[in-house]
Design an enzyme around this catalytic site. Structure first.
Site: not given
Ligand code: NDP
Length: 313
Positions: A53, A97, A120
């Protein structure tokens, strides 16, 4: 006839190019989108994902920052990290995460993320925006599924779509996006009766299960489009042979690495489907591309710019 292969790597590259151009345009106005990635502990898979990422951010010109609170962090300490990121104006996107260590209340932490920075798309506010067709953050993997379909000119309106899997991260939002695109959607799960029969009705079949090669040819209507979200690692010789006997390329990888990646769809499905995403190189690359897209989208929305929805099919 062998199925058309829907190349996710190429589509992701195309999207990254578009995002990079948008970042350039924003830079001319003095805006640099920023993504903060919060990684707790030393989960090897998470570390690989986060590295990917951060690298992708560099490539498209997004500012990125990795925060690594101690593995022993408490829920309150994590909440303090999130609150600080919520406050910072140079941070447009916040990504926590998963998984978080067991002592941390992950739901509480995710709920604390400012919905405007929730790249997200997991915050209940964004889930509500998606289900009521308002602009918001759409979860990256399902958004990527829609991009594959749209950019491959697969018709959706009026089509029968079946999604296997009902997770908050993939299955449910994928079903909602397909519904918003006017498909007729059925969502299946572990309690579904006659799963193969239901799947055989699908013009578009999305598999998000987490079970290696579970979708075999008898689940698939000839000519259907099959999107394989699954990412499973095969390490057992017997299992490898069951899926890939006679496949020299896979055999070479298996011998070298001791494992190969397989989706939720059995390789034999490529003989009946009309179009199919490969694993690897299908949905996977889209997930990071859509994270980049979401970060730029968040930067624009926070500044009151109108945003073109990629996934309006
Ligand atoms: P979850 O484990 O959260 O959900 C799996 C779903 O599959 C559940 O709804 C479950 O049903 C259903 N399921 C499990 N077994 C069966 C069965 N035998 N028959 C029918 N349904 C079944 O997984 P995720 O949604 O998080 O992920 C799914 C897959 O996608 C995984 O392989 C994951 O690695 C992959 N993935 C890939 C990404 C990418 O970037 N390509 C990103 C995210 C995930 P029930 O609800 O009844 O338990």
């Amino acid at each position: 006839m062998a199925a058309r292969i829907l190349n996710g790597t190429e589509i992701a590259q195309e999207i990254r190019g578009e995002v990079a151009a948008e970042v350039k345009r924003l830079a001319a106005g003095g805006v640099r989108p920023g993504l903060a990635v919060v990684l707790v502990g030393h989960n090897p898979a998470s570390e690989i994902y986060v590295r990917g990422k951060v690298k992708a951010c560099e490539e498209v010109g997004i500012y990125s920052e990795k925060l690594t609170p101690a593995e022993s962090s408490t829920t309150n300490e994590m909440l303090a990290v999130i609150e600080e990121l919520n406050r910072r104006d140079d941070v447009d996107g916040i990504l926590v995460q998963l998984p978080l260590p067991p002592q941390v209340d992950a739901k509480k932490v995710l709920l604390a993320v400012d919905p405007a920075k929730d790249v997200d798309g997991f915050h209940p506010m964004n889930v509500g925006f998606l289900s009521t067709q308002r602009p918001g953050m759409v979860p990256c993997t399902p958004a990527g599924v829609m991009e594959i379909l749209r950019r491959s000119n697969i018709p959706l309106a009026g089509q029968e779509a079946v999604v296997v899997g009902r997770s908050d991260i993939v299955g449910k939002p994928a079903a909602m996006l397909l519904l918003n695109a006017n498909a007729t959607v059925t969502v299946c799960h572990s309690k579904t009766r006659d799963l193969a029969g239901v799947c055989r009705r699908a013009d578009i079949l999305v598999a998000a299960i987490g079970r290696a090669g579970m979708i075999t040819r008898d689940f698939v209507k000839p000519g259907a489009t099959v999107i394989d979200v699954g990412m499973n690692s095969v390490t057992d010789e017997g299992e490898f042979q069951k899926f890939f006997a006679g496949n020299a390329k896979k055999d070479e990888t298996f011998r070298k690495k001791g494992s190969v990646l397989i989706g939720d769809v059995h390789p034999e499905v490529a003989e009946v489907a009309g179009a199919i995403t490969p694993v690897p190189g299908g949905v996977g690359p889209l997930t990071i591309a859509m994270l980049m897209f979401n970060t730029v989208k968040a930067a624009k929305m926070r500044r009151g710019e109108r945003v073109r929805e990629l996934s309006k099919v």
